[in-house]
Design an enzyme around this catalytic site. Structure first.
Site, short mmCIF file in Angstrom:
data_model
loop_
_atom_site.label_atom_id
_atom_site.label_comp_id
_atom_site.label_asym_id
_atom_site.label_seq_id
_atom_site.Cartn_x
_atom_site.Cartn_y
_atom_site.Cartn_z
CB SER A 144 -0.90 0.01 1.24
OG SER A 144 -1.59 1.24 1.38
CE1 TYR A 157 -4.32 -2.07 5.36
CE2 TYR A 157 -3.46 0.13 4.92
CZ TYR A 157 -3.96 -1.07 4.47
OH TYR A 157 -4.10 -1.28 3.12
CE LYS A 161 -2.03 -3.90 3.10
NZ LYS A 161 -2.18 -5.11 2.24
#
Length: 254
Positions: A144, A157, A161
């Site tokens: 990401s 999160y 990533k």
């Protein structure tokens, strides 16, 4: 030109979003496709139907990617169905948006297990099968833009990533001698299930769109081409790379 003719492509988290687009895109380029999904059999079956409509063969295998045995079962099912493993697209991920100071431990741990541990287990299981075959292969992990920039409600999160991106760099070194290429794609803001609620705020959506030089938020299908390219022999000398697919958002700092 069908870039994946005769290859077997595995895609995790493929019942919706980027995974679904990648699975269907691979089928359009001649691949047999095995999809992993977590919960919705109906959505998985509709993805299989689209793959078959595109001329490919497909199977759907349910399983929680956070569990190492899921990876083993998924790779085994794909090899039993299609005879070989050529490409792993590690896509499954979650992002339950939450503030940092009161982040529940279980939310942090679940996000880590699905996004990072799940990618590790899936890529490892696929690599073992590819090494045993002795004919190389390709691994593409969906990281990401969040691997490169922060997010106030993504403190659980963004590290996962970044970890996926780093995993592909290290795996490229570990697996290069076996002819296995490992790369990541770094999507920007893509309209998927993962951020549907967050982007329901029209003011926020407009603000994010305004930051993107190409003038729009991404669609899941925008990732299919880059993933197919990295999975294909057109990228035969590409490994350890990270491809931003963000409409130019990352470079737009002014």
């Amino acid at each position: 030109m069908r870039l994946l003719e005769g290859k077997t492509v595995l895609v995790t988290g493929a019942s919706t979003g980027i995974g679904r687009a990648a699975a269907i895109g691979a089928a359009k380029h001649g691949a047999n496709v095995a999809i992993n999904y977590a919960a919705s059999a109906e959505k998985a079956e509709s993805c299989v139907a689209e793959i078959e409509a595109a001329g490919g063969r497909a199977i759907a295998v349910q399983g929680d990617v956070a569990l190492p045995e899921t990876a083993t079962a998924f790779v085994t099912a794909a090899k039993d169905a299609f005879g070989r493993i050529d490409v792993m697209v590690s896509n499954a991920g979650i992002c339950p948006f939450h503030s940092f100071l009161d982040m529940p431990p279980e939310t942090l741990e679940r996000t880590m297990r699905v996004n990072l541990h799940g990618a590790y287990y899936m890529c490892q299981a696929a690599a073992r099968a590819m090494v045993a075959q002795g004919e190389g292969g390709a691994i593409v992990a969906v990281s990401s833009i969040s691997a490169l920039v922060g997010g106030e409600f993504q403190t659980h999160y963004t590290p996962t990533k970044a970890g996926v991106h780093s995993l592909m760099q290290s795996a490229a070194i570990a697996l290069g001698r076996h002819g296995i290429r490992c790369n990541s794609v770094l999507p920007g803001t893509i309209l998927t299930e993962i951020n549907r609620d967050d982007l329901a705020d029209q003011e926020k959506r407009d603000r994010m769109t305004a930051r993107i030089p190409l003038g729009r938020l991404g669609e899941a299908e925008d990732l299919a081409g880059p993933i197919v390219f990295l999975a294909s022999d057109m990228a035969a000398y590409v490994t350890g790379a990270a491809l931003l697919v963000d409409g130019g958002a990352y470079v737009n700092l002014q």
